[in-house]
Design a protein around this motif. Sequence first.
Motif, PDB file in Angstrom:
ATOM      1  N   ASN A  40     -29.041   2.849 -28.430  1.00  0.00           N
ATOM      2  CA  ASN A  40     -28.824   1.418 -28.621  1.00  0.00           C
ATOM      3  C   ASN A  40     -29.495   0.882 -29.887  1.00  0.00           C
ATOM      4  O   ASN A  40     -29.016  -0.081 -30.488  1.00  0.00           O
ATOM      5  N   GLU A  41     -30.588   1.523 -30.291  1.00  0.00           N
ATOM      6  CA  GLU A  41     -31.290   1.060 -31.493  1.00  0.00           C
ATOM      7  C   GLU A  41     -30.721   1.656 -32.770  1.00  0.00           C
ATOM      8  O   GLU A  41     -30.626   0.974 -33.795  1.00  0.00           O
ATOM      9  N   ASN A  42     -30.340   2.954 -32.724  1.00  0.00           N
ATOM     10  CA  ASN A  42     -29.961   3.655 -33.951  1.00  0.00           C
ATOM     11  C   ASN A  42     -28.526   4.175 -33.965  1.00  0.00           C
ATOM     12  O   ASN A  42     -28.090   4.734 -34.973  1.00  0.00           O
ATOM     13  N   GLY A  43     -27.803   4.008 -32.867  1.00  0.00           N
ATOM     14  CA  GLY A  43     -26.493   4.620 -32.769  1.00  0.00           C
ATOM     15  C   GLY A  43     -26.624   6.117 -32.538  1.00  0.00           C
ATOM     16  O   GLY A  43     -27.712   6.644 -32.331  1.00  0.00           O
ATOM     17  N   VAL A  44     -25.496   6.812 -32.571  1.00  0.00           N
ATOM     18  CA  VAL A  44     -25.511   8.262 -32.411  1.00  0.00           C
ATOM     19  C   VAL A  44     -25.479   8.892 -33.798  1.00  0.00           C
ATOM     20  O   VAL A  44     -24.783   8.423 -34.687  1.00  0.00           O
ATOM     21  N   ARG A  45     -26.255   9.960 -33.981  1.00  0.00           N
ATOM     22  CA  ARG A  45     -26.405  10.577 -35.291  1.00  0.00           C
ATOM     23  C   ARG A  45     -26.122  12.074 -35.220  1.00  0.00           C
ATOM     24  O   ARG A  45     -26.507  12.738 -34.265  1.00  0.00           O
ATOM     25  N   LEU A  46     -25.435  12.561 -36.250  1.00  0.00           N
ATOM     26  CA  LEU A  46     -25.060  13.973 -36.294  1.00  0.00           C
ATOM     27  C   LEU A  46     -25.075  14.467 -37.730  1.00  0.00           C
ATOM     28  O   LEU A  46     -24.589  13.787 -38.634  1.00  0.00           O
ATOM     29  N   THR A  47     -25.630  15.650 -37.919  1.00  0.00           N
ATOM     30  CA  THR A  47     -25.514  16.366 -39.187  1.00  0.00           C
ATOM     31  C   THR A  47     -24.729  17.642 -38.925  1.00  0.00           C
ATOM     32  O   THR A  47     -25.122  18.458 -38.083  1.00  0.00           O
ATOM     33  N   ASP A  48     -23.597  17.792 -39.610  1.00  0.00           N
ATOM     34  CA  ASP A  48     -22.808  19.011 -39.446  1.00  0.00           C
ATOM     35  C   ASP A  48     -22.244  19.445 -40.781  1.00  0.00           C
ATOM     36  O   ASP A  48     -22.679  18.971 -41.841  1.00  0.00           O
ATOM     37  N   LEU A  49     -21.277  20.342 -40.773  1.00  0.00           N
ATOM     38  CA  LEU A  49     -20.753  20.898 -42.019  1.00  0.00           C
ATOM     39  C   LEU A  49     -20.078  19.850 -42.895  1.00  0.00           C
ATOM     40  O   LEU A  49     -19.912  20.053 -44.100  1.00  0.00           O
ATOM     41  N   ASP A  50     -19.679  18.738 -42.303  1.00  0.00           N
ATOM     42  CA  ASP A  50     -19.026  17.667 -43.059  1.00  0.00           C
ATOM     43  C   ASP A  50     -20.004  16.605 -43.538  1.00  0.00           C
ATOM     44  O   ASP A  50     -19.594  15.609 -44.143  1.00  0.00           O
ATOM     45  N   GLY A  51     -21.281  16.772 -43.241  1.00  0.00           N
ATOM     46  CA  GLY A  51     -22.276  15.824 -43.725  1.00  0.00           C
ATOM     47  C   GLY A  51     -22.952  15.040 -42.620  1.00  0.00           C
ATOM     48  O   GLY A  51     -23.103  15.518 -41.489  1.00  0.00           O
ATOM     49  N   GLU A  52     -23.347  13.805 -42.962  1.00  0.00           N
ATOM     50  CA  GLU A  52     -24.067  12.946 -42.033  1.00  0.00           C
ATOM     51  C   GLU A  52     -23.107  11.965 -41.367  1.00  0.00           C
ATOM     52  O   GLU A  52     -22.252  11.369 -42.030  1.00  0.00           O
ATOM     53  N   HIS A  53     -23.266  11.808 -40.055  1.00  0.00           N
ATOM     54  CA  HIS A  53     -22.458  10.862 -39.301  1.00  0.00           C
ATOM     55  C   HIS A  53     -23.405   9.977 -38.502  1.00  0.00           C
ATOM     56  O   HIS A  53     -24.262  10.477 -37.768  1.00  0.00           O
ATOM     57  N   ASN A  54     -23.236   8.688 -38.641  1.00  0.00           N
ATOM     58  CA  ASN A  54     -24.067   7.735 -37.903  1.00  0.00           C
ATOM     59  C   ASN A  54     -23.180   6.564 -37.516  1.00  0.00           C
ATOM     60  O   ASN A  54     -22.599   5.910 -38.388  1.00  0.00           O
ATOM     61  N   ALA A  55     -23.041   6.332 -36.213  1.00  0.00           N
ATOM     62  CA  ALA A  55     -22.122   5.289 -35.764  1.00  0.00           C
ATOM     63  C   ALA A  55     -22.671   4.619 -34.516  1.00  0.00           C
ATOM     64  O   ALA A  55     -23.353   5.257 -33.697  1.00  0.00           O
ATOM     65  N   PRO A  56     -22.378   3.337 -34.349  1.00  0.00           N
ATOM     66  CA  PRO A  56     -22.829   2.638 -33.143  1.00  0.00           C
ATOM     67  C   PRO A  56     -22.013   3.049 -31.922  1.00  0.00           C
ATOM     68  O   PRO A  56     -20.826   3.388 -32.030  1.00  0.00           O
ATOM     69  N   VAL A  57     -22.662   3.048 -30.779  1.00  0.00           N
ATOM     70  CA  VAL A  57     -21.994   3.296 -29.508  1.00  0.00           C
ATOM     71  C   VAL A  57     -22.489   2.263 -28.503  1.00  0.00           C
ATOM     72  O   VAL A  57     -23.536   1.646 -28.694  1.00  0.00           O
ATOM     73  N   ASN A  58     -21.731   2.105 -27.446  1.00  0.00           N
ATOM     74  CA  ASN A  58     -22.146   1.236 -26.345  1.00  0.00           C
ATOM     75  C   ASN A  58     -22.755   2.115 -25.267  1.00  0.00           C
ATOM     76  O   ASN A  58     -22.040   2.782 -24.521  1.00  0.00           O
ATOM     77  N   ALA A  59     -24.070   2.157 -25.205  1.00  0.00           N
ATOM     78  CA  ALA A  59     -24.760   3.047 -24.268  1.00  0.00           C
ATOM     79  C   ALA A  59     -25.352   2.262 -23.112  1.00  0.00           C
ATOM     80  O   ALA A  59     -25.866   1.154 -23.282  1.00  0.00           O
ATOM     81  N   SER A  60     -25.280   2.855 -21.926  1.00  0.00           N
ATOM     82  CA  SER A  60     -25.813   2.215 -20.733  1.00  0.00           C
ATOM     83  C   SER A  60     -26.132   3.280 -19.698  1.00  0.00           C
ATOM     84  O   SER A  60     -25.582   4.388 -19.719  1.00  0.00           O
ATOM     85  N   ASP A  61     -27.033   2.936 -18.772  1.00  0.00           N
ATOM     86  CA  ASP A  61     -27.318   3.810 -17.633  1.00  0.00           C
ATOM     87  C   ASP A  61     -26.697   3.254 -16.359  1.00  0.00           C
ATOM     88  O   ASP A  61     -27.028   3.684 -15.260  1.00  0.00           O
ATOM     89  N   ASP A  62     -25.776   2.298 -16.508  1.00  0.00           N
ATOM     90  CA  ASP A  62     -25.142   1.626 -15.371  1.00  0.00           C
ATOM     91  C   ASP A  62     -23.629   1.833 -15.468  1.00  0.00           C
ATOM     92  O   ASP A  62     -22.962   1.237 -16.317  1.00  0.00           O
ATOM     93  N   CYS A  63     -23.081   2.655 -14.594  1.00  0.00           N
ATOM     94  CA  CYS A  63     -21.646   2.934 -14.626  1.00  0.00           C
ATOM     95  C   CYS A  63     -20.813   1.706 -14.289  1.00  0.00           C
ATOM     96  O   CYS A  63     -19.675   1.575 -14.754  1.00  0.00           O
ATOM     97  N   VAL A  64     -21.357   0.807 -13.484  1.00  0.00           N
ATOM     98  CA  VAL A  64     -20.630  -0.415 -13.137  1.00  0.00           C
ATOM     99  C   VAL A  64     -20.425  -1.267 -14.383  1.00  0.00           C
ATOM    100  O   VAL A  64     -19.339  -1.824 -14.607  1.00  0.00           O
ATOM    101  N   LEU A  65     -21.457  -1.367 -15.217  1.00  0.00           N
ATOM    102  CA  LEU A  65     -21.340  -2.142 -16.452  1.00  0.00           C
ATOM    103  C   LEU A  65     -20.359  -1.495 -17.421  1.00  0.00           C
ATOM    104  O   LEU A  65     -19.606  -2.187 -18.121  1.00  0.00           O
ATOM    105  N   LEU A  66     -20.349  -0.184 -17.488  1.00  0.00           N
ATOM    106  CA  LEU A  66     -19.425   0.510 -18.381  1.00  0.00           C
ATOM    107  C   LEU A  66     -17.995   0.338 -17.905  1.00  0.00           C
ATOM    108  O   LEU A  66     -17.080   0.195 -18.722  1.00  0.00           O
ATOM    109  N   GLY A  67     -17.785   0.363 -16.602  1.00  0.00           N
ATOM    110  CA  GLY A  67     -16.476   0.088 -16.034  1.00  0.00           C
ATOM    111  C   GLY A  67     -15.508   1.254 -16.100  1.00  0.00           C
ATOM    112  O   GLY A  67     -15.826   2.345 -16.574  1.00  0.00           O
ATOM    113  N   GLU A  68     -14.307   1.010 -15.633  1.00  0.00           N
ATOM    114  CA  GLU A  68     -13.277   2.031 -15.562  1.00  0.00           C
ATOM    115  C   GLU A  68     -12.864   2.492 -16.954  1.00  0.00           C
ATOM    116  O   GLU A  68     -12.662   1.684 -17.855  1.00  0.00           O
ATOM    117  N   GLN A  69     -12.716   3.801 -17.114  1.00  0.00           N
ATOM    118  CA  GLN A  69     -12.410   4.408 -18.407  1.00  0.00           C
ATOM    119  C   GLN A  69     -11.042   5.084 -18.385  1.00  0.00           C
ATOM    120  O   GLN A  69     -10.503   5.417 -17.332  1.00  0.00           O
TER     121      GLN A  69
END
Length: 351
Positions: free
Chosen positions: A45-74
């Motif tokens: 929630n503070e930094n987004g999800v971060r990845l370093t791989d063969l294509d470089g650096e990836h940093n993007a926001p996500v909606n993270a929660s520990d409550d499945c009810v709040l996340l809702g049907e997918q």
Amino acid sequence: MARSIPSRLCIVGAGAIGCTLAARLAATGQPVNMFARGNTLTALNENGVRLTDLDGEHNAPVNASDDCVLLGEQDVVFLCVKAQSLPTLVPHLAPLIGPHTTVVPVVNGVPWWYFHGESGNMAGQPIQAVDPDGTLLASLDPAHILGCVVFITAETISPGQARSHNPHLMILGEPNNRKSQRLETIRQLIEDAGIEARASDRIRDSLWTKILANLTSNPLSVITGATLEELYSEPELTPLVGKILHEGLLTAAAYGARIDFDPPTFMKLGAGMGAVKTSMLQDYQHGRALELAAIGDAVVELAEHHGLGVPTTRDILSLARFLTRHPSRSSTDIVSVIAPTSTPSQERKKP
């Protein structure tokens, strides 16, 4: 699926694989929900999800929660957790799963749904090693499942951050081996995120390829501390790997799997992965529970159904389990027992 293009995606689990998948998807602008807890939830929630791989650096926001009810049907739920966590976790995921939700288990080892969609006397049977009480089969309608085999080597750097030095590949397939619209839709979604994605009409063949890769490397890496390169190239270890591979190939053949490689090619490909620690070795070094049941015990169970002996596999699993129960013990003496003896002039290489 209710929508031709999934608009609500949830990745359950924010370990190395979960973060890799989330980062690649989110970097394309695809909204991504993540189910996570503790420090990982805070970091996402503070930094987004971060990845370093063969294509470089990836940093993007996500909606993270520990409550499945709040996340809702997918529309799509990717299960990116350790196999042993599933029986206690899946029943709590009900708020995420609606009548048209596709659930993609991105999990190592023999999956609990292995006999779903199969014919013959094993049709619909549980795998006791991974679903001993039938909780998974009871909690999740198998019709929601889309099979998945993931060939991604990654490691967690910090909460919400992963690193990978190898290409990414995911293979998807319906448990009944038929083509479907949801199969192609999800395959394209993953492909658009820069991950090679293939659709298979024999998903269990790919499953066995990954099962054999895990079986020959993960438990033995715990005992030896060896990387993939060492496991598949060091002369002290390759005889053991070969024995485990032989037992696994016999078991796979008993279930009609078609394996597209010969043992020398398998060993060469394994060594070519480089100085990478297996996920099980990483877990062992961090004091986390190991996937021995799904990766090893389930294969032993399947072998027993056909009266096949897998003595080397059993021994390696027992030694790995012993070390997990006695973490203060050194693996040096164990390695000296299982490795071929050397002449006095030879010095044993330590991984």
